[in-house]
Design an enzyme around this catalytic site. Structure first.
Site, PDB file in Angstrom:
ATOM      1  CG  ASP B 186       0.184   0.388   2.115  1.00 55.92           C
ATOM      2  OD1 ASP B 186       1.307   0.701   2.663  1.00 55.92           O
ATOM      3  OD2 ASP B 186      -0.838   0.045   3.294  1.00 55.92           O
ATOM      4  CG  ASP B 412      -6.258  -5.431   1.960  1.00 54.18           C
ATOM      5  OD1 ASP B 412      -6.831  -4.734   0.980  1.00 54.18           O
ATOM      6  OD2 ASP B 412      -4.682  -4.782   2.923  1.00 54.18           O
ATOM      7  CB  CYS B 458      -9.978 -28.908   9.345  1.00 54.04           C
ATOM      8  SG  CYS B 458      -9.796 -27.355  10.385  1.00 54.04           S
TER       9      CYS B 458
END
Lengths: 441, 549
Positions: B186, B412, B458
């Site tokens: 950025d 983002d 998981c």
């Protein structure tokens, strides 16, 4: 039920592969039954079982791994408020059926009640004092969830059935070196009694290590001490136990006393079979690790790689060039300030700011393969968790390298040389705050 | 035709005229004076949008197969954007970025979520896991220029060959396998809002009070470790590196140590960081700000600063400079958003700029969802279809689905990683789609976070139960944060992959409908389908995208 222990590829604590009794293994302390910083993916990538099984075993303490919430039984669950209350644990207690994390199953796991009861007490006590108590039925263990009662039965069940460990250390009641004689005697008696009881009830499919209270061993004439060693010797003779685990050795502050006490202990069980495993459950410094190795210990427990990572230190002690120390062609070494543990404090090492080299030249760990010192310095400065993760990976990898070197030197009969090499570095550091440890690029 | 005439009428405007005098900040820029705002601003549109110049359907989008190799040409030397399929307004594209030094190209499939690595790393996640774990496999991550400029300093990064090399490549090690990832930085503009109390915006740039140099922090400039000297005019009054002789007067002076970030500086920093995509410095105003004049000033300043960024950009052959559409929440015809869009269109048509992509900024700052989606809708309708569209700072799963339906490609947000550090997991199911693992409910819950999730927590034989994570969180075990961060990023990556798959199969409307109905199940007991509680803004936004929920 087929035991998870049988399915895994871990090396058996009683097997004689890789040099048998000459192998030296690192018993890495887990925290809450898990290795901090190592996710399943990182563990598999950085420390694949095939490569480390001979040098890395996992120590799981029932103290923190088997604590579970206790749910209160609601009297009435008529309204919503009470339903919410129902979900709140009323407390925490030991749960002998707690299973180990699945990704640790391939690794050799050793269960202990706790690695360092005195340290646990200091860490959790508001008064910052050692407060270790017990009765004939149980020991009081300091945990993250307050003081908990651990009975011999619960502990044995946790070790054998819940954690399904490859080896377990019999329950002990350790006290501090400066405890009163009465307290010391009581702890010996309890430990002896619990050992006998565990041996009687122990199933044959796991390995059992007899706990041996080291601090008490100094009292030569004490009948409790004599009984302790007689009991251990008998158990070894009967093959009821496969090893001896020395407890609380690390709390002896004087180095020469530590060595002499360990020598005495080993001397007292000198009639043990040569395949007997000798383990020290906890060590607090590199010096202690090397002392154990020098005295012939096979399994050396420590959480140093974790501790160093938390302290933002990189373990850089030279463990690879001990064979050709006097070789003039040996690569020129770069003086560098490292501490008594052979570690480099990353947070204060401003020379790393623009250093594009890995922590240690030639190191094959993930951290050194992919990241440079400057990046690590940056992560430390910015207080990123990743700094600890990468430092831990390096520290553990390099520590395993040290244990590999120890095993090799024991097989080749050059233990003295390796010890001198490491101790020279530590001594140099203590005298000059400089250590010839890092190879120059 | 009308559009072309309009462009001719406006005529090219010399660059120098765009830099206005300080007293003229609220005056409509010259290049916009002749723009016909009676018609919506749009350019380069394809079906299903209407054409640029009249109300007839735009020509169909030209799509290419997924495996088409990239072609970098003079018009876009560092970015190749392919559209593979559209489903309504949603699109599945691939962004090929010019590989960083020595790297092989790693295409960015869109829609894409970019995790935020503020200081050159993702908190608690190694680059190894981020790039090699199939559940994550992030092709692009974001870093913050402001933070990198402070620590370790972009000068140092430049010495290392850029942030890519600094983060994941040991340049002296021949056996090293460099991690293959793209970076977006950025501009530092967002810190105008996030550090509003410490910043002041002028035409020259943004002046920040350096948070690291505040005497209360006790850091005394140690953070500037990456800078060799203090000759630069950007960071004024370099802090001493020695703590030994710090007088009270010195401490008082530290209060005044300011960091001036000019558009030129922002680009120079980003050039030194070397990210594949860099952002123009924009004048960001909090979307909940009430001062309309401030928004107007910021919109025009954003255009002027874009010109300065273009001038300062030294690496257009390998870095892509995206301008940021500002304009607050004003989506009215001829409003601030349209004026900003018109400004960018003007520059493209005049050949002054050829932005490789566009970002939509000034959102996700607490504005109402109704305002939010209307801005996104307007920008997507206006921005050219042959370039990627990046919606800055947006990362809630529902927002991603809605905005992808409207035509956004890139996102983002710190949300997935930050929320993980608070012990919250992202899970499918009723809104808000989160699971607070520290809650008592999880203490004895032996289910995994999410069945079918491919993350380390998981999936496979490892499966970590909620109770185990609850327990680890209770004792602040770092592994809990690591596993939760991975799960949340895996969840986001899985979501964008599912969206892409649905678009490629031209079933995005069904996907969006199912997703929304899964989050909002109100009334399900009455008529099986649920969805009675779907917020109005979701209904309206999806309706604008042609999806009826």
């Amino acid at each position: 039920m087929a035991s998870k222990r049988d399915k895994c590829s871990a090396s058996s604590p009683s097997s004689n592969d890789d040099g048998g009794e000459k192998a030296v293994r690192l018993l890495l302390h887990t925290v809450d039954g898990a290795i901090p910083y190592l996710t399943p993916h990182l563990l598999e990538t950085c420390f694949p079982i095939e490569q480390v099984k001979d040098f890395l075993w996992i120590g799981i303490a029932v103290r923190d791994a088997c604590i579970s919430p206790v749910m209160a039984t609601p009297k009435k669950d008529t309204d919503e408020t009470k339903n919410k209350k129902k979900n709140k644990p009323s407390g925490y207690a030991f749960s002998p059926t707690t299973e180990p994390d699945a990704w640790l199953l391939p690794y050799t796991r050793v269960t202990v009640p706790t690695f360092d009861p005195c340290q646990d007490s200091i860490r959790h006590s508001h008064k910052n004092i050692v407060d270790v108590t017990a009765s004939n039925d149980h020991v009081m263990v300091w945990t993250e969830f307050g003081r908990q009662t651990l009975t011999r039965e619960a502990y044995d069940t946790a070790a054998a059935e819940g954690l399904q460990s490859h080896a377990s250390v019999t329950l002990f009641d350790a006290c501090t070196e400066d405890a009163k004689a009465k307290r010391k005697r009581a702890s010996l008696e309890r430990t002896n009694a619990w050992r006998e009881e565990t041996i009687k009830s122990h199933a044959s499919d796991g390995t059992l290590w007899a706990s041996c209270l080291v601090a008490a061993a100094k009292e030569d004439q004490d009948p409790g001490v004599t009984q302790q060693f007689e009991s251990i010797q008998n158990a070894l003779d009967n093959k009821s136990v496969n090893g001896v685990a020395f407890v609380n050795w690390q709390t002896i502050s004087d180095a020469s006393q530590r060595v002499s006490v360990l020598q005495q202990c080993i001397q007292r069980i000198k009639n043990a079979p040569t395949t007997t495993t000798l383990a020290v459950l906890s060590t607090n410094s590199l010096e202690q690790v090397m002392e154990c190795f020098q005295q012939g210990i096979n399994i050396i427990g420590t959480n140093l790689p974790i501790q160093w990572a938390k302290q933002k230190k990189a373990f850089v002690c030279d463990v690879g060039n001990w064979k050709n120390r006097k070789d003039p062609k040996r690569p020129k070494l770069e003086p560098s300030s490292v501490d008594a543990d052979g570690c480099f404090p990353v947070d204060s090492s401003e020379t790393w700011i623009r250093d594009a080299n890995p922590i240690l030249a030639g190191c094959s760990c993930l951290t050194c393969q992919q990241h440079c010192r400057a990046y690590l310095y940056h992560l430390v400065q910015t207080k990123e968790l990743l700094a600890e993760i990468l430092l831990f990976i390096h520290n553990l990898h390099h520590m395993i390298g040290l244990f590999r070197a120890c095993s090799q030197s024991r097989i080749s009969g050059s233990e003295e040389e390796l010890c001198r090499h490491i101790q020279d570095q530590i001594a140099n550091n203590n005298n000059n705050n400089e250590l010839q440890g890092l190879t120059k690029h | 035709m009308g559009g072309n005439e309009e462009e001719k009428a406006e005529g090219p405007v010399p660059k120098k005229q765009r830099v206005e005098e300080p007293h003229d900040f609220s005056r409509l820029p010259d290049e916009l004076k002749n723009v016909d705002f009676s018609r919506p601003i749009r350019w380069g549109k394809c079906f299903p949008y209407i054409s640029d110049n009249d109300n007839t359907p735009a020509p169909p989008v030209s799509t290419v197969p997924v495996d088409t190799p990239p072609v970098f040409d003079d018009s876009s030397p560092a970015l190749c954007h392919y559209i593979h399929a559209v489903s309504g307004r949603a699109r599945a594209c691939t962004i090929h970025l010019k590989p960083h030094k020595g790297q092989t190209t790693r295409p960015v499939p869109t829609p894409i979520f970019m995790p935020v690595g503020t200081k050159g790393c993702l908190k608690g996640l190694s680059m190894h896991e981020l790039t090699t774990d199939p559940a994550l496999s992030c092709p692009i991550i974001l870093a913050n220029t402001y933070h990198m400029a402070l620590q370790p300093g972009t000068e140092l990064l430049d010495e290392f060959g850029g942030l890519h090399c600094f983060m994941g490549n040991n340049i002296n090690n021949e056996t090293s396998k460099e991690y293959n990832f793209n970076l977006l930085t950025d501009s530092g503009g967002f810190q105008m809002v996030s550090l509003a109390k410490l910043s002041q915006v002028t035409e020259e740039g943004v002046t920040f009070e350096n948070p690291f140099l505040h005497p209360q922090k006790g850091d005394h400039g140690k953070r500037y470790y990456g800078k060799k000297n203090s000759t630069t005019t950007t960071i004024q009054d370099e802090a001493p590196t020695d703590d030994t002789n710090v007088s009270e007067e010195d401490n008082n002076n530290k209060d005044k140590r300011m960091m001036l970030l000019k558009p030129e500086d922002s680009i120079r920093y980003q050039n030194e960081i070397g990210a594949n995509i860099i952002m123009a410095l924009d004048d960001v105003v909090s979307s909940v700000e009430v001062d309309a004049d401030r928004f107007e000033m910021a919109t025009y300043r954003t255009l002027r600063w874009y010109d300065r960024c273009l001038q300062a950009h030294q690496k257009s052959h390998c870095q892509n400079l995206f301008p940021i559409v500002q304009g607050g929440l004003d989506t009215s015809p001829g409003g601030l958003r349209e004026r900003c869009l018109a400004g960018f269109r003007r520059r493209e048509l005049d050949g002054i700029a050829n932005a490789p992509g566009y970002a939509i900024g000034g959102l996700a700052g607490g504005e109402s969802k109704d305002d939010f989606w209307r801005v996104v809708d307007q920008c997507c309708k206006a921005l050219p279809d042959n370039k990627p569209r990046y919606l800055m700072g947006v990362g809630y799963p529902l927002d991603l689905v809605v905005c992808s339906a409207l035509g956004v490609d890139m996102y983002d947000c710190v949300y997935p990683t930050r929320t993980a550090r608070f012990g919250v997991a992202l899970v499918p199911g009723p809104t808000p789609g989160t699971l607070r693992l520290k809650s008592h409910d999880c203490a004895t819950d032996h289910n995994v976070l999410q069945e079918g999730c491919p993350c380390q927590a998981c999936a496979g034989v490892h499966k970590v139960s909620r109770a185990r994570l609850h327990r680890l969180l209770k004792t602040e075990h770092p592994l809990a944060i690591q596993l939760l961060t991975q799960h949340n990023i895996a969840y986001m990556m899985s979501l964008v992959r599912q969206m892409r798959q649905a678009i490629l199969q031209d079933k995005f409307d069904a996907f969006a409908r199912d997703f929304v109905h899964d989050q909002f199940r109100g009334g399900a007991e009455k008529n099986n389908s649920g969805g009675q509680d779907i917020p109005v803004w979701v209904r309206e936004a999806l309706a604008a995208a042609g999806i009826d929920v």
